[in-house]
Each structure stands twice: as C-alpha cells, then as structure tokens.
Design an enzyme around this catalytic site. Structure first.
Site, PDB file in Angstrom:
ATOM      1  N   ASP A  47       1.956  11.631  -7.153  1.00 24.64           N
ATOM      2  CA  ASP A  47       1.951  10.813  -5.932  1.00 24.64           C
ATOM      3  C   ASP A  47       0.936   9.671  -6.054  1.00 24.64           C
ATOM      4  OD1 ASP A  47       0.438  10.194  -3.337  1.00 24.64           O
ATOM      5  OD2 ASP A  47       2.371  10.902  -2.645  1.00 24.64           O
ATOM      6  N   ASP A  79      -0.279   3.976  -6.551  1.00 21.17           N
ATOM      7  CA  ASP A  79      -1.022   2.919  -7.262  1.00 21.17           C
ATOM      8  C   ASP A  79      -0.062   1.954  -7.957  1.00 21.17           C
ATOM      9  OD1 ASP A  79      -3.746   5.148  -8.209  1.00 21.17           O
ATOM     10  OD2 ASP A  79      -3.478   3.908  -6.433  1.00 21.17           O
ATOM     11  N   HIS A 130     -11.534   4.170  -8.531  1.00 18.05           N
ATOM     12  CA  HIS A 130     -11.362   3.051  -7.589  1.00 18.05           C
ATOM     13  C   HIS A 130     -12.743   2.727  -7.023  1.00 18.05           C
ATOM     14  CE1 HIS A 130      -6.955   2.992  -7.532  1.00 18.05           C
ATOM     15  NE2 HIS A 130      -7.001   4.299  -7.588  1.00 18.05           N
ATOM     16  N   ASP A 185       4.538   9.006   3.006  1.00 20.10           N
ATOM     17  CA  ASP A 185       4.035   7.750   3.582  1.00 20.10           C
ATOM     18  C   ASP A 185       5.150   6.721   3.566  1.00 20.10           C
ATOM     19  OD1 ASP A 185       2.865   5.670   0.996  1.00 20.10           O
ATOM     20  OD2 ASP A 185       4.216   7.362   0.806  1.00 20.10           O
ATOM     21  N   PHE A 222       2.682  13.020  -0.446  1.00 23.91           N
ATOM     22  CA  PHE A 222       2.301  12.641   0.911  1.00 23.91           C
ATOM     23  C   PHE A 222       3.339  11.665   1.463  1.00 23.91           C
ATOM     24  CE2 PHE A 222      -1.143  14.839  -0.560  1.00 23.91           C
ATOM     25  CZ  PHE A 222      -1.648  14.269  -1.705  1.00 23.91           C
TER      26      PHE A 222
HETATM   27  N1  LIG Z   1       1.657   8.917  -0.705  1.00 26.21           N
HETATM   28  C1  LIG Z   1       0.506   8.260  -0.705  1.00 26.21           C
HETATM   29  N2  LIG Z   1       0.237   7.468   0.333  1.00 26.21           N
HETATM   30  C2  LIG Z   1      -0.938   6.802   0.304  1.00 26.21           C
HETATM   31  C3  LIG Z   1      -1.875   6.890  -0.734  1.00 26.21           C
HETATM   32  C4  LIG Z   1      -2.950   6.042  -0.392  1.00 26.21           C
HETATM   33  C5  LIG Z   1      -4.177   5.750  -1.192  1.00 26.21           C
HETATM   34  N3  LIG Z   1      -4.634   6.870  -1.959  1.00 26.21           N
HETATM   35  C6  LIG Z   1      -5.605   6.525  -2.991  1.00 26.21           C
HETATM   36  C7  LIG Z   1      -6.311   7.715  -3.463  1.00 26.21           C
HETATM   37  C8  LIG Z   1      -5.912   8.055  -4.690  1.00 26.21           C
HETATM   38  C9  LIG Z   1      -4.817   7.211  -5.142  1.00 26.21           C
HETATM   39  O1  LIG Z   1      -4.984   6.869  -6.506  1.00 26.21           O
HETATM   40  C10 LIG Z   1      -4.898   6.007  -4.230  1.00 26.21           C
HETATM   41  O2  LIG Z   1      -5.690   5.047  -4.859  1.00 26.21           O
HETATM   42  C11 LIG Z   1      -2.637   5.479   0.848  1.00 26.21           C
HETATM   43  N4  LIG Z   1      -1.435   5.958   1.216  1.00 26.21           N
HETATM   44  C12 LIG Z   1      -0.599   5.627   2.359  1.00 26.21           C
HETATM   45  O3  LIG Z   1       0.128   4.449   2.005  1.00 26.21           O
HETATM   46  C13 LIG Z   1       0.257   3.621   3.159  1.00 26.21           C
HETATM   47  C14 LIG Z   1      -0.628   2.420   2.944  1.00 26.21           C
HETATM   48  O4  LIG Z   1       0.057   1.558   2.060  1.00 26.21           O
HETATM   49  P1  LIG Z   1      -0.528   0.051   1.945  1.00 26.21           P
HETATM   50  O5  LIG Z   1      -0.447  -0.542   3.370  1.00 26.21           O
HETATM   51  O6  LIG Z   1       0.386  -0.634   0.970  1.00 26.21           O
HETATM   52  O7  LIG Z   1      -1.942   0.176   1.455  1.00 26.21           O
HETATM   53  C15 LIG Z   1      -0.252   4.451   4.332  1.00 26.21           C
HETATM   54  O8  LIG Z   1       0.792   5.278   4.797  1.00 26.21           O
HETATM   55  C16 LIG Z   1      -1.315   5.298   3.643  1.00 26.21           C
HETATM   56  O9  LIG Z   1      -1.583   6.490   4.365  1.00 26.21           O
HETATM   57  C17 LIG Z   1      -1.571   7.747  -1.817  1.00 26.21           C
HETATM   58  O10 LIG Z   1      -2.327   7.903  -2.793  1.00 26.21           O
HETATM   59  N5  LIG Z   1      -0.363   8.399  -1.742  1.00 26.21           N
END
Ligand SMILES: Nc1nc2c(c(CN[C@H]3C=C[C@H](O)[C@@H]3O)cn2[C@@H]2O[C@H](COP(=O)(O)O)[C@@H](O)[C@H]2O)c(=O)[nH]1
Length: 366
Positions: A338, A343, A80, A269, A267
């Site tokens: 996850d 993604d 990214h 979220d 995670f």
């Molecule tokens: N479970 C989980 N939650 C994640 C991510 C990420 C980004 N991780 C990057 C790193 C490596 C990966 O390849 C991703 O590119 C953000 N979030 C959560 O999502 C929400 C934001 O959503 P939106 O407003 O639509 O962007 C917010 O709660 C944020 O904390 C993840 O990976 N897993």
C-alpha cells in the site's frame, strides 16, 4: 430445520453465537477486524468495479521488482524527511493526531488546492497535514498533545485556523469537522485513558487487530464502516493506517511491536484505487469511469464508493498473495504494498503522468 442446519449461516455468525452462548471459540480463531472478509464480499457482489486477474498478476510481479529495487521496508516511513524522526511518546502522539485528520485533501471544484508553506517548501495533500503539524510544533503549539484538544480555553477554533493557515488563500476542507473530531477525541483520551495514547496501545498487548478494534470501539472518529442494510461493511482506514504508521515508524519495535501486523489490510483511500486502475488491476463500468473522469463527486456510502474501497482492499490482498507465491521469502505485507502504491501515485502526480483522476467522495474517513 435447526438454526445451524442452513449452510448459509456464515462462520462469523456462528462464532458470534458461540461467544454469546459462552461456548468456547476454538483457540486457533485469532481475533480479526473483519475488514478483509467484508472486502471480499464487496468484490464478489460488485457490478461497477472489477479486478483484472491478468493485470493484477502482471502488476504484482512489477511491484515486487520495484519494491526490491527501492528496498521498501518499514524504514521507508522515516525516509520521508517530513515525518518525525524521533522514536518516542511524542511521535506516537504525532501519529495519533495525523491519523485522526488524515483525510480529504482535494479541493472543491472551483477552489484552489490547499497548500501550506513550511521551511521554504510548499506542500499539498497528505504532506500538507504533516507540514502543518510540524510547523505548529516549531511555533510552540502543542497541537499533537491529545489532552490539549479538550482544553476549551487554550484549544480554540481560531488557533486551529491559524495552525492550518495556507500560503495561497485556500483552506483545508471540513476544517470545522476536523476541529470537532480532535476536541471529542481529546475528551475521550482525557476521560477514559488518562491522557495517554501509549496507554491505549498497551491495552492491545501487541495485537494490531485488537488495537484497531479498540480504536473503532472507543473512538467514533475512527469508526469507518457502512451499514448497507444487509450488513455492516468495515473499512477502518484511519484506524489501520495509525497502526501501520506506528509499526513503520518504530520499525516493528517499541510502540510499533505487533505480533499480527500482517492482518492489517490496504488503507481504502482515494489514491491507491487510482493507482490500481492505472496499473491495469481495476476496471470500472463506463458510467463509473465517466463520473471519475469528469471529476464529479461520488456520494459517500453509495454502491460506487463501497465497491471502489472494497475492491481495492481485495485487489491488494490478491497482489500480496501473488507476490508470496512468487517469492515466499519476500518480507511483504499489505502495508508495504500500500505504501508503495501511494508513493508511486504521488510520483506520477508530480510527473503529470496520471491516466485517470482519483475519485472524489467528500468524507471524513479517507
Ligand atoms: N492508502 C494509503 N493512503 C494514504 C497514504 C498516505 C501517506 N502515507 C505515507 C506513509 C508511508 C507511505 O510511504 C506514505 O509516504 C496518505 N494516504 C491517504 O491518501 C489521501 C491523500 O492523498 P493526497 O491528497 O494525494 O496526498 C488521503 O486519503 C490520505 O489519507 C498511504 O500510505 N496509503
């Protein structure tokens, strides 16, 4: 009837009692965060969220196929372009900052979606936070230096508002809370860890679980748990994603070396539950589904929120177990599954092919 005759006394309580009595905990009981155990309990008691076994098995097969096609690995993190590309202490500090603030990017009902412009591109959601930090650093603002956060003269709320300025008149929700979280975390790093996040990582001696537990123990900003009366339910979403981001950024080496990284769970979220529903893994009661579809907020610590978060963690664990049954040699863990699900959710959002909105709980935890 002695205290241990009752077979209801669970293993965790016995371990705690043994430890408190100084009785040796058998050597094979490695430390644990407790998150997965709590997720299983939430799932077993859930009434408004269910896991569709057939849907989850089918989704797991498809996820495995796609992750292989896309070659999902820790390297995906650095792929990214907006993520920092260096591999040094400054990036550790960047990730620490990122994962203290990594929550709640969706707009209040009548407000515009928080959007920032960086290098002639516009970002919303999680990527708006990454862009904001990158932009500040380019402007010479040391926003990712934890000791800067406790400097009351230099690190002011006005400066913080400038760092988080949007390009469409919107503002990121709970900006004051985010500012205070950095302020207080900065004081802890200054007073207890000699301004060094590396020092915190070193204290964990290569254990992901110990690092998560250390963060949760020493930083209230990471203490993501719900006391539901009967017991404490642990989610530790930002503490876990901090460890996962370190592991992925440094590709399992240097500051990302963890011997027990597979103990990290999904995670909890608001994006991945949306994706699990979309893939037919999760099912909601009509009342919960209607609430989500109407984009009405779900109260923090409500049973609905707890079940959405806990069942998602357990569902990804079932996907992980299924994948490793199908392909025991797959280089796979809950983190990579996850990351893939997050993604993929973002790709669908960009394509406008979402089948259900994400749930809305105003929270500093995710
Ligand atoms: N479970 C989980 N939650 C994640 C991510 C990420 C980004 N991780 C990057 C790193 C490596 C990966 O390849 C991703 O590119 C953000 N979030 C959560 O999502 C929400 C934001 O959503 P939106 O407003 O639509 O962007 C917010 O709660 C944020 O904390 C993840 O990976 N897993």
């Amino acid at each position: 009837m002695g205290p241990f005759d009752d077979d209801e006394v669970d293993e965790e309580l016995l371990t705690l009692l043994r430890q408190s009595l100084g009785l040796g905990v058998t050597q094979h009981q490695a430390p644990d965060t407790g998150v997965l155990k709590d997720a299983q309990r939430i799932y077993e008691d859930a009434v408004d969220v269910a896991i569709d076994y057939a849907g989850t098995a089918a989704a797991a097969d498809d996820i495995l196929r796609q992750m292989k096609e896309k070659k999902y690995s820790p390297k995906t993190w650095s792929a990214h372009e907006l993520h920092p590309q260096e591999k040094n202490e400054a990036v550790v500090n960047f990730i620490f900052t990122l994962d203290i603030l990594n929550f709640c990017f969706w707009p209040d009902e009548d407000n515009q979606h928080y959007t920032v412009e960086f290098k002639d591109k516009r970002y919303t959601g999680y990527w708006s936070l990454v862009a904001v930090l990158q932009r500040a650093l380019l402007e010479g603002i040391t926003i990712t230096t934890p000791c800067f956060w406790q400097d009351e003269d230099a690190f002011t709320f006005e400066l913080f508002e400038h760092v988080f300025r949007s390009c469409n008149g919107s503002s990121l929700s709970m900006l004051d809370k985010r500012f205070n979280m950095l302020r207080h975390a900065g004081q802890i790093v200054y007073e207890d860890f000699e301004c060094s996040v590396i020092g915190i990582i070193d204290m964990a001696k290569g254990s992901a679980v110990v690092l998560v537990n250390l963060l949760v123990d020493r930083f209230p900003q990471f203490r993501d748990e719900v006391n539901s009366g009967k017991r404490n339910l642990r989610f530790y979403k930002r503490a876990q994603i901090f460890v996962a981001d370190l592991w992925a950024c440094f590709e399992g080496a240097s500051f990302g070396t963890f011997t027990d990284i597979d103990k990290i769970t999904m995670f909890a979220d608001y994006r991945v539950p949306q994706m699990l529903y979309t893939l037919g893994c999760l099912r909601y009661s009509p009342a919960l589904e209607n609430r989500i579809r109407r984009r009405e907020e779900i109260p923090p610590h409500s049973s609905w929120e707890i079940e959405l978060r806990g069942c998602s963690i357990w569902c990804v664990e079932m996907i992980r177990q299924h994948i490793l049954q199908v392909d025991p040699l797959a280089d796979m863990n809950a983190i990579l599954i996850d990351f893939f699900l997050y993604d993929t959710a973002k790709e669908r959002e960009a394509q406008g092919t979402e089948v259900i909105p994400h749930h809305r709980t105003k929270s500093i935890w995710y």
